[in-house]
Design a protein around this motif. Structure first.
Motif, PDB file in Angstrom:
ATOM      1  N   PRO A  62       0.645  -1.143  -0.048  1.00  0.00           N
ATOM      2  CA  PRO A  62       0.043   0.087   0.060  1.00  0.00           C
ATOM      3  C   PRO A  62       0.244   1.171   0.000  1.00  0.00           C
ATOM      4  O   PRO A  62       0.945   1.981  -0.873  1.00  0.00           O
ATOM      5  N   ARG A  63       1.980   0.996   0.774  1.00  0.00           N
ATOM      6  CA  ARG A  63       2.245   2.637   0.942  1.00  0.00           C
ATOM      7  C   ARG A  63       3.590   2.926  -0.451  1.00  0.00           C
ATOM      8  O   ARG A  63       3.465   3.831  -1.255  1.00  0.00           O
ATOM      9  N   THR A  64       3.670   1.618  -1.199  1.00  0.00           N
ATOM     10  CA  THR A  64       5.060   1.963  -2.127  1.00  0.00           C
ATOM     11  C   THR A  64       4.396   1.826  -3.960  1.00  0.00           C
ATOM     12  O   THR A  64       4.515   2.401  -4.493  1.00  0.00           O
ATOM     13  N   SER A  65       2.225   1.347  -3.358  1.00  0.00           N
ATOM     14  CA  SER A  65       1.694   1.643  -5.135  1.00  0.00           C
ATOM     15  C   SER A  65       1.733   2.759  -5.089  1.00  0.00           C
ATOM     16  O   SER A  65       1.806   3.023  -7.368  1.00  0.00           O
ATOM     17  N   THR A  66       2.492   4.265  -4.557  1.00  0.00           N
ATOM     18  CA  THR A  66       2.406   5.372  -5.059  1.00  0.00           C
ATOM     19  C   THR A  66       3.314   5.713  -5.888  1.00  0.00           C
ATOM     20  O   THR A  66       3.081   6.442  -7.055  1.00  0.00           O
ATOM     21  N   MET A  67       4.901   4.677  -5.972  1.00  0.00           N
ATOM     22  CA  MET A  67       5.572   4.799  -7.251  1.00  0.00           C
ATOM     23  C   MET A  67       5.566   4.520  -8.162  1.00  0.00           C
ATOM     24  O   MET A  67       6.384   4.564  -9.072  1.00  0.00           O
ATOM     25  N   GLU A  69       2.602   4.570  -9.668  1.00  0.00           N
ATOM     26  CA  GLU A  69       1.753   5.221 -10.650  1.00  0.00           C
ATOM     27  C   GLU A  69       2.938   6.470 -11.908  1.00  0.00           C
ATOM     28  O   GLU A  69       4.364   6.212 -11.586  1.00  0.00           O
ATOM     29  N   PRO A  70       2.121   6.543 -13.049  1.00  0.00           N
ATOM     30  CA  PRO A  70       2.845   7.414 -13.997  1.00  0.00           C
ATOM     31  C   PRO A  70       3.638   8.642 -13.680  1.00  0.00           C
ATOM     32  O   PRO A  70       2.855   8.965 -12.275  1.00  0.00           O
ATOM     33  N   GLY A  71       5.042   9.315 -13.919  1.00  0.00           N
ATOM     34  CA  GLY A  71       5.850  10.394 -12.869  1.00  0.00           C
ATOM     35  C   GLY A  71       5.177  11.253 -12.855  1.00  0.00           C
ATOM     36  O   GLY A  71       3.840  11.322 -14.295  1.00  0.00           O
ATOM     37  N   GLY A  72       5.548  13.030 -12.242  1.00  0.00           N
ATOM     38  CA  GLY A  72       5.044  13.300 -12.531  1.00  0.00           C
ATOM     39  C   GLY A  72       3.681  13.987 -11.103  1.00  0.00           C
ATOM     40  O   GLY A  72       2.325  14.505 -11.118  1.00  0.00           O
ATOM     41  N   ILE A  73       3.843  13.157  -9.928  1.00  0.00           N
ATOM     42  CA  ILE A  73       3.344  13.476  -8.579  1.00  0.00           C
ATOM     43  C   ILE A  73       3.999  13.004  -7.817  1.00  0.00           C
ATOM     44  O   ILE A  73       4.701  12.355  -7.605  1.00  0.00           O
ATOM     45  N   SER A  74       3.585  13.019  -6.332  1.00  0.00           N
ATOM     46  CA  SER A  74       4.365  13.665  -5.500  1.00  0.00           C
ATOM     47  C   SER A  74       4.145  12.148  -4.354  1.00  0.00           C
ATOM     48  O   SER A  74       3.761  11.479  -4.622  1.00  0.00           O
ATOM     49  N   TYR A  75       5.204  11.305  -3.988  1.00  0.00           N
ATOM     50  CA  TYR A  75       5.660  10.290  -2.935  1.00  0.00           C
ATOM     51  C   TYR A  75       5.903  10.849  -1.628  1.00  0.00           C
ATOM     52  O   TYR A  75       7.389  11.101  -1.555  1.00  0.00           O
ATOM     53  N   VAL A  76       5.398  11.567  -0.698  1.00  0.00           N
ATOM     54  CA  VAL A  76       5.010  11.287   1.052  1.00  0.00           C
ATOM     55  C   VAL A  76       5.460   9.985   2.273  1.00  0.00           C
ATOM     56  O   VAL A  76       4.031   9.757   1.793  1.00  0.00           O
ATOM     57  N   TYR A  77       6.121   9.915   2.423  1.00  0.00           N
ATOM     58  CA  TYR A  77       6.247   8.447   3.663  1.00  0.00           C
ATOM     59  C   TYR A  77       7.036   9.159   5.229  1.00  0.00           C
ATOM     60  O   TYR A  77       7.532  10.116   4.869  1.00  0.00           O
ATOM     61  N   LEU A  78       6.423   8.412   6.221  1.00  0.00           N
ATOM     62  CA  LEU A  78       7.462   8.564   6.686  1.00  0.00           C
ATOM     63  C   LEU A  78       8.241   8.010   7.570  1.00  0.00           C
ATOM     64  O   LEU A  78       8.393   6.823   6.782  1.00  0.00           O
ATOM     65  N   CYS A  79       9.609   8.303   7.870  1.00  0.00           N
ATOM     66  CA  CYS A  79      10.693   7.721   8.009  1.00  0.00           C
ATOM     67  C   CYS A  79      10.933   7.780   9.471  1.00  0.00           C
ATOM     68  O   CYS A  79      10.613   8.956  10.298  1.00  0.00           O
ATOM     69  N   HIS A  84       8.991  13.270   8.166  1.00  0.00           N
ATOM     70  CA  HIS A  84       8.267  12.933   6.216  1.00  0.00           C
ATOM     71  C   HIS A  84       9.326  13.385   5.139  1.00  0.00           C
ATOM     72  O   HIS A  84       9.543  13.834   5.777  1.00  0.00           O
ATOM     73  N   LEU A  85       8.976  12.565   4.371  1.00  0.00           N
ATOM     74  CA  LEU A  85      10.183  12.283   2.798  1.00  0.00           C
ATOM     75  C   LEU A  85       9.606  12.368   2.087  1.00  0.00           C
ATOM     76  O   LEU A  85       8.125  12.210   1.799  1.00  0.00           O
ATOM     77  N   PHE A  86       9.727  13.977   1.148  1.00  0.00           N
ATOM     78  CA  PHE A  86       8.931  13.727  -0.210  1.00  0.00           C
ATOM     79  C   PHE A  86      10.107  13.778  -1.513  1.00  0.00           C
ATOM     80  O   PHE A  86      11.055  14.466  -1.250  1.00  0.00           O
ATOM     81  N   ASN A  87       9.323  12.794  -1.926  1.00  0.00           N
ATOM     82  CA  ASN A  87      10.070  12.139  -3.549  1.00  0.00           C
ATOM     83  C   ASN A  87       8.868  12.866  -4.680  1.00  0.00           C
ATOM     84  O   ASN A  87       8.104  13.165  -4.303  1.00  0.00           O
ATOM     85  N   VAL A  88       9.544  12.395  -5.734  1.00  0.00           N
ATOM     86  CA  VAL A  88       9.218  12.641  -6.847  1.00  0.00           C
ATOM     87  C   VAL A  88       8.788  12.079  -7.448  1.00  0.00           C
ATOM     88  O   VAL A  88      10.328  11.270  -7.839  1.00  0.00           O
ATOM     89  N   VAL A  89       7.845  11.324  -8.136  1.00  0.00           N
ATOM     90  CA  VAL A  89       8.079   9.752  -8.723  1.00  0.00           C
ATOM     91  C   VAL A  89       8.033   9.818 -10.407  1.00  0.00           C
ATOM     92  O   VAL A  89       7.623  11.366 -10.834  1.00  0.00           O
ATOM     93  N   THR A  90       8.923   9.658 -11.445  1.00  0.00           N
ATOM     94  CA  THR A  90       9.258   9.782 -12.426  1.00  0.00           C
ATOM     95  C   THR A  90       8.950   8.439 -13.116  1.00  0.00           C
ATOM     96  O   THR A  90       8.369   7.263 -12.298  1.00  0.00           O
ATOM     97  N   ALA A  91       9.676   8.400 -14.173  1.00  0.00           N
ATOM     98  CA  ALA A  91       9.445   7.700 -15.509  1.00  0.00           C
ATOM     99  C   ALA A  91       7.472   7.217 -15.172  1.00  0.00           C
ATOM    100  O   ALA A  91       6.606   7.970 -15.336  1.00  0.00           O
ATOM    101  N   SER A  92       7.706   6.307 -16.649  1.00  0.00           N
ATOM    102  CA  SER A  92       6.599   5.941 -17.162  1.00  0.00           C
ATOM    103  C   SER A  92       5.015   4.804 -15.810  1.00  0.00           C
ATOM    104  O   SER A  92       6.171   4.181 -15.221  1.00  0.00           O
ATOM    105  N   LYS A  93       4.905   4.368 -15.881  1.00  0.00           N
ATOM    106  CA  LYS A  93       3.755   3.752 -15.625  1.00  0.00           C
ATOM    107  C   LYS A  93       4.394   2.160 -15.049  1.00  0.00           C
ATOM    108  O   LYS A  93       4.387   2.002 -15.781  1.00  0.00           O
ATOM    109  N   ASN A  94       4.375   2.244 -14.233  1.00  0.00           N
ATOM    110  CA  ASN A  94       4.840   0.635 -13.407  1.00  0.00           C
ATOM    111  C   ASN A  94       6.321   0.632 -13.400  1.00  0.00           C
ATOM    112  O   ASN A  94       7.139  -0.514 -13.976  1.00  0.00           O
TER     113      ASN A  94
END
Length: 201
Positions: A62-67, A69-79, A84-94
């Motif tokens: 459930p946590r990693t499913s965001t990654m 997705e197609p590039g152009g969205i945020s991925y935020v999770y707790l460490c 909270h750490l902010f990531n940019v999801v990149t590349a194409s879907k899957n």
DNA sequence: TCGCCGATACTCT
DNA sequence: GAGTATCGGCGAA
């Protein structure tokens, strides 16, 4: 200033993309407060082939499913239960590539950031380090999986770019457990900038 | 200025 | 039930 288009985020080469993000402007608009600044430090996470990535080996939770997705969205999770750490999801879907934003030079909304960080005066640690900058920009799980072309969190290109001689590549931070992948020089930062997290050069 | 060490809660096994 | 893509306070120099 123009927001970065989806075509930027959907590039396949995540390390190139991490370098290109240096000098771009990251903004959030939370509770009517605009805050943001210039990105000066990033780390690339190379999807299922990268032992330091949450998606290593195609792990899908459930946590990693965001990654995935197609590039152009945020991925935020707790460490470490705190940050909270902010990531940019990149590349194409899957293709679960992502770039962690580790350092920011603040330019907009300084008063708001000081308040959120419970600081009295401006010091580099206000946004140096991924947990610190997330707190300054009010990034939390409510901003996970957000469209980066939306109006809550986005990245603009204002023409700033750094030359190769100003950019340093080094091993990533806090990923010693990734064995042979721990030494890959996939952390990028602007040489001498005060808003780069701990090990400076 | 630098380096050590503990806090803290969520995610997956 | 263990592990975690960290931060900041403290003490020593």
């Amino acid at each position: 200033m123009p927001k970065l288009p989806y075509s930027f985020y959907q590039q396949d080469n995540v390390t190139d993309l991490a370098v290109q993000l240096l000098g771009k402007q990251l903004f959030t608009l939370v509770n009517g407060k605009l805050t943001g600044g210039t990105i000066v430090e990033t780390e690339a996470y190379n999807g299922i082939a990268d032992k330091a990535s949450h998606a290593y080996g195609g792990r899908f939770t459930p946590r990693t499913s965001t990654m995935y997705e197609p590039g152009g969205i945020s991925y935020v999770y707790l460490c470490y239960g705190i940050h909270h750490l902010f990531n940019v999801v990149t590349a194409s879907k899957n293709t679960p590539h992502a770039v962690l934003i580790r350092g920011l030079m603040p330019t907009v909304g300084l008063e708001t950031m000081l308040e959120r960080r419970k600081m009295n005066s401006l010091a580099p640690r206000i946004t140096a380090g991924p947990g610190a900058l997330a707190q300054a920009l009010a990034i939390n799980k409510a901003l996970n999986a957000k469209d980066l072309l939306g109006d809550e969190i986005w990245i603009e290109d204002n023409g700033i770019s750094f030359g190769p001689e100003e950019i340093v590549a080094s091993p990533r931070i806090g990923v010693a457990y990734a064995e042979d992948h721990a030494l890959l020089p996939w952390r990028f930062y602007v040489k001498g900038n005060k808003y780069v997290s701990k090990p400076h050069a």
